[in-house]
Design a protein around this motif. Sequence first.
Motif, mmCIF file in Angstrom:
data_model
loop_
_atom_site.group_PDB
_atom_site.id
_atom_site.type_symbol
_atom_site.label_atom_id
_atom_site.label_comp_id
_atom_site.label_asym_id
_atom_site.label_seq_id
_atom_site.Cartn_x
_atom_site.Cartn_y
_atom_site.Cartn_z
ATOM 1 N N PRO A 84 -4.115 -12.408 9.283
ATOM 2 C CA PRO A 84 -2.899 -11.946 8.603
ATOM 3 C C PRO A 84 -2.288 -13.106 7.823
ATOM 4 C CG PRO A 84 -2.420 -12.432 10.893
ATOM 5 C CD PRO A 84 -3.904 -12.630 10.724
ATOM 6 N N PRO A 85 -1.325 -12.837 6.975
ATOM 7 C CA PRO A 85 -0.692 -13.944 6.250
ATOM 8 C C PRO A 85 0.040 -14.872 7.205
ATOM 9 C CG PRO A 85 0.500 -11.888 5.909
ATOM 10 C CD PRO A 85 -0.767 -11.530 6.604
ATOM 11 N N GLY A 86 -0.042 -16.178 6.921
ATOM 12 C CA GLY A 86 0.705 -17.147 7.700
ATOM 13 C C GLY A 86 2.169 -17.153 7.300
ATOM 14 N N ASP A 87 2.945 -17.977 7.970
ATOM 15 C CA ASP A 87 4.386 -18.022 7.711
ATOM 16 C C ASP A 87 4.693 -18.347 6.259
ATOM 17 O OD1 ASP A 87 4.835 -17.433 10.344
ATOM 18 O OD2 ASP A 87 5.163 -19.516 10.962
ATOM 19 N N GLU A 88 3.857 -19.223 5.653
ATOM 20 C CA GLU A 88 4.140 -19.646 4.284
ATOM 21 C C GLU A 88 3.760 -18.581 3.257
ATOM 22 O OE1 GLU A 88 -0.034 -20.994 5.260
ATOM 23 O OE2 GLU A 88 1.882 -20.729 6.287
ATOM 24 N N ASP A 89 2.966 -17.586 3.667
ATOM 25 C CA ASP A 89 2.512 -16.557 2.733
ATOM 26 C C ASP A 89 3.141 -15.192 2.999
ATOM 27 O OD1 ASP A 89 0.642 -18.356 1.525
ATOM 28 O OD2 ASP A 89 -0.713 -18.031 3.218
ATOM 29 N N ARG A 90 3.834 -15.032 4.117
ATOM 30 C CA ARG A 90 4.289 -13.711 4.521
ATOM 31 C C ARG A 90 5.267 -13.094 3.528
ATOM 32 N NH1 ARG A 90 3.768 -10.625 8.604
ATOM 33 N NH2 ARG A 90 2.626 -12.238 9.724
ATOM 34 N N ALA A 91 6.214 -13.883 3.039
ATOM 35 C CA ALA A 91 7.222 -13.320 2.135
ATOM 36 C C ALA A 91 6.571 -12.752 0.876
ATOM 37 C CB ALA A 91 8.256 -14.389 1.772
ATOM 38 N N ALA A 92 5.600 -13.468 0.325
ATOM 39 C CA ALA A 92 4.901 -12.973 -0.860
ATOM 40 C C ALA A 92 4.057 -11.749 -0.511
ATOM 41 C CB ALA A 92 4.031 -14.067 -1.460
ATOM 42 N N ALA A 93 3.377 -11.787 0.631
ATOM 43 C CA ALA A 93 2.500 -10.676 1.027
ATOM 44 C C ALA A 93 3.281 -9.394 1.245
ATOM 45 C CB ALA A 93 1.732 -11.052 2.290
ATOM 46 N N GLU A 94 4.510 -9.493 1.710
ATOM 47 C CA GLU A 94 5.315 -8.293 1.937
ATOM 48 C C GLU A 94 5.619 -7.549 0.639
ATOM 49 O OE1 GLU A 94 8.667 -9.820 4.009
ATOM 50 O OE2 GLU A 94 7.708 -9.738 5.985
ATOM 51 N N ILE A 95 5.530 -8.261 -0.488
ATOM 52 C CA ILE A 95 5.797 -7.656 -1.791
ATOM 53 C C ILE A 95 4.493 -7.399 -2.555
ATOM 54 C CG2 ILE A 95 6.887 -8.023 -4.052
ATOM 55 C CD1 ILE A 95 8.979 -9.757 -2.587
ATOM 56 N N GLU A 96 3.600 -8.385 -2.553
ATOM 57 C CA GLU A 96 2.397 -8.325 -3.379
ATOM 58 C C GLU A 96 1.210 -7.647 -2.693
ATOM 59 O OE1 GLU A 96 2.987 -12.438 -5.963
ATOM 60 O OE2 GLU A 96 1.643 -12.448 -4.212
ATOM 61 N N GLY A 97 1.209 -7.614 -1.370
ATOM 62 C CA GLY A 97 0.049 -7.152 -0.620
ATOM 63 C C GLY A 97 -0.760 -8.327 -0.103
ATOM 64 N N TRP A 98 -1.725 -8.017 0.775
ATOM 65 C CA TRP A 98 -2.528 -9.072 1.411
ATOM 66 C C TRP A 98 -3.939 -8.559 1.662
ATOM 67 C CZ3 TRP A 98 -1.977 -14.125 2.159
ATOM 68 C CH2 TRP A 98 -2.823 -14.765 3.070
ATOM 69 N N ILE A 99 -4.931 -9.250 1.096
ATOM 70 C CA ILE A 99 -6.327 -8.866 1.281
ATOM 71 C C ILE A 99 -6.796 -9.323 2.659
ATOM 72 C CG2 ILE A 99 -8.695 -9.222 0.497
ATOM 73 C CD1 ILE A 99 -7.484 -9.728 -2.327
ATOM 74 N N HIS A 100 -7.325 -8.381 3.448
ATOM 75 C CA HIS A 100 -7.898 -8.733 4.751
ATOM 76 C C HIS A 100 -9.392 -8.995 4.563
ATOM 77 C CE1 HIS A 100 -4.680 -8.181 7.797
ATOM 78 N NE2 HIS A 100 -4.094 -7.651 6.723
ATOM 79 N N LEU A 101 -9.767 -10.242 4.798
ATOM 80 C CA LEU A 101 -11.119 -10.722 4.532
ATOM 81 C C LEU A 101 -11.827 -10.992 5.857
ATOM 82 C CD1 LEU A 101 -12.903 -11.615 2.097
ATOM 83 C CD2 LEU A 101 -12.025 -13.931 2.468
ATOM 84 N N PRO A 102 -12.975 -10.347 6.111
ATOM 85 C CA PRO A 102 -13.674 -10.596 7.378
ATOM 86 C C PRO A 102 -14.331 -11.972 7.385
ATOM 87 C CG PRO A 102 -14.976 -9.156 5.991
ATOM 88 C CD PRO A 102 -13.664 -9.351 5.279
ATOM 89 N N PRO A 103 -14.483 -12.589 8.550
ATOM 90 C CA PRO A 103 -15.159 -13.891 8.628
ATOM 91 C C PRO A 103 -16.636 -13.771 8.259
ATOM 92 C CG PRO A 103 -13.893 -13.425 10.625
ATOM 93 C CD PRO A 103 -13.958 -12.154 9.834
#
Length: 243
Positions: free
Chosen positions: A216-235
Amino acid sequence: MRTLGIDLAASPPTTAAAVIVWEGSTAVVEPPRLRCTDEELVGLLAGLRPGDHAGVDCPFGWPIPFVEAVSAHAAGRPWPGRGTDSATHRATLRLRRTDLLTHRALGAGARPPLSVSFDRLGATTARWAHLADALAARGVEVERTGTGGVVEVYPAAARLRWALGSPRSMEVLLATAPQLRCEPRVQELYDRSEHAFDALIAALVARAVALRLTAPPGDEDRAAAEIEGWIHLPPEGSLPLLF
């Protein structure tokens, strides 16, 4: 448990969905749904049961700087790029933070991500915004960071992470993941449609999310992800772990 994958396009003819039913250490692949309408997609997403997950191949939002610039222009306020080189400023509006981070994670050899601001992909995101609003009207909230049951995925990146090669091939997928149960006639349908195949990959990534294999997005990326979305990438190499 079921996982749903959706390869979303701006219109139904090139939109497909796939469902996988997970039973112990095996998984049964259902026939793909092709030419999916808005009503069908809302029905599939609203029908998710507790524990089910869905992966949608579509940006869940636009870059924050792009939204701010368009809002300023609409309101007659100064363009945020005033006083700077036009091309340089436009480059800051092209990609979301998750696009940049995903491309970095995939390496320099990966294809650069499309821009939801300036490419045709924006029409697909507009359709997703409509679908997400229809779900909200039915009491189903989509959290853009993917902490809920519906997440943003990127099948091309997942295929790269799982070393499935190119072009798309059900034979390669089933050889790499022999626990997948797929009847020959169903396999043929997925081989015949690139949209169905990507929907199937999206359903597999949804399983990775359910097992908490994606970050999931880390603390530094969460605010942006809540607006822009966040790609879930498998290892890398994580496909066998899904079973």
